[in-house]
Design an enzyme around this catalytic site. Sequence first.
Site, PDB file in Angstrom:
ATOM      1  CG  PHE A 134      38.130  46.821  34.129  1.00 15.58           C
ATOM      2  CD1 PHE A 134      37.485  46.788  35.349  1.00 15.58           C
ATOM      3  CD2 PHE A 134      39.104  45.869  33.871  1.00 15.58           C
ATOM      4  CE1 PHE A 134      37.790  45.819  36.304  1.00 15.58           C
ATOM      5  CE2 PHE A 134      39.420  44.896  34.811  1.00 15.58           C
ATOM      6  CZ  PHE A 134      38.760  44.877  36.028  1.00 15.58           C
ATOM      7  CG  ASP A 219      45.172  48.934  30.154  1.00 16.47           C
ATOM      8  OD1 ASP A 219      45.552  47.849  29.670  1.00 16.47           O
ATOM      9  OD2 ASP A 219      44.514  49.002  31.205  1.00 16.47           O
ATOM     10  CE  LYS A 248      43.126  40.884  31.257  1.00 20.18           C
ATOM     11  NZ  LYS A 248      42.967  40.135  32.511  1.00 20.18           N
TER      12      LYS A 248
END
Length: 390
Positions: A134, A219, A248
Amino acid sequence: MSERSPFVATNYHPLPVTLARGEGSWVWDVDGRRYLDLLAGYSALNFGHRHPALIQAAKDQLDRLTLTSRAFNSANLAEFCRRLARFCGKEVVLPMNTGAEAVETGIKLARKWGYRVKGVPDGRAEIIVMKGNFHGRTSTIVSFSDDPDARDGYGPYMPGFVSVPYGDVQAVRAAITPHTVAVLFEPIQGEGGVLIPPDGFLRDLRGVCTEHDVLMIADEIQSGLGRTGLPFACDHEDVVPDVYLLGKALGGGIMPVSAVVSDASAMQVFTPGTHGSTFGGNPLAAAIGIAVLDLLEDGEMLENTKRLEPVLREGLEALPADKVTGVRVRGLWAGVDLADRTGRAYSEGLMARGVLCKDTHGRTVRFAPPLTIAEEDLRWALGELAAELG
């Protein structure tokens, strides 16, 4: 008050709670009821809600300058990039906004590096990705997703991606061709349910990428910046990728801030006009990012995470064996697989007990409390988790 507004698009299915205020690890709904936040904005709130140092940095910058666009230099940009590059052990930072933008930028960097540096024929670049990944929801990213909810109905899909089983370095090796420019991976698959690869996978992957002159792109948007008790999840195997994708927590839970971080040998493929972002690296974002780095470099958050990891692990592993089929913990990040109820049902039950979390993939629940959480609050939540299972 939790009714769904007819004016809000239905691309989310939130729990029936409407939040109005937050402080530290706690949030309050519009009726004044308090909840312990064990999701922390999917790691965007690593430092909790409204951390005083981050709020003050944002307030101070709001009184000065918020946006200039990259048509001009701004006072905070160079310092933010210098600090983040140093924190990552790299040379150059390309600031963006959202995590998905960072991933898209990483894909563009890998392809252009392949053509300009490695000598791959134009239009033939291939990037190896992992099954169960994801990385976001843009049209490029869903092209290599195997989640039907994220992918179905959005074709035609972009070519150039080769998917292999997560954690299988031999599958990566077998998939490499002369056209391979990068391996894009999550050191821990968060959306997949906090899936941790086999020991040694990251080290072996580093070796394969080096051997075949392939960029290793990590990531760390969810897993990085302290979530696992170290600056990056890759640090658990002393691995340094060629490219970090960050987001984030970099925005301190205040605004979207992301970045691609690499050495100049890779980043040099971007020249004026070849990539950009109106808001990327804006003065407000940079000021918040600097304050985030202050907190990380202080070390207190990382120590709290390391200290509480065994508390979280022991509490989850003590859950009834007939109700739980799997537990995975790294730092203050955990996935729990349920035996006889859906993750949604369990999350709703916990919400009624004053604990907020989120399900994924049917029978799995993820927990990611703020790194600032107090031990007594974590232990109370673990008690509620056990009580809800009965």
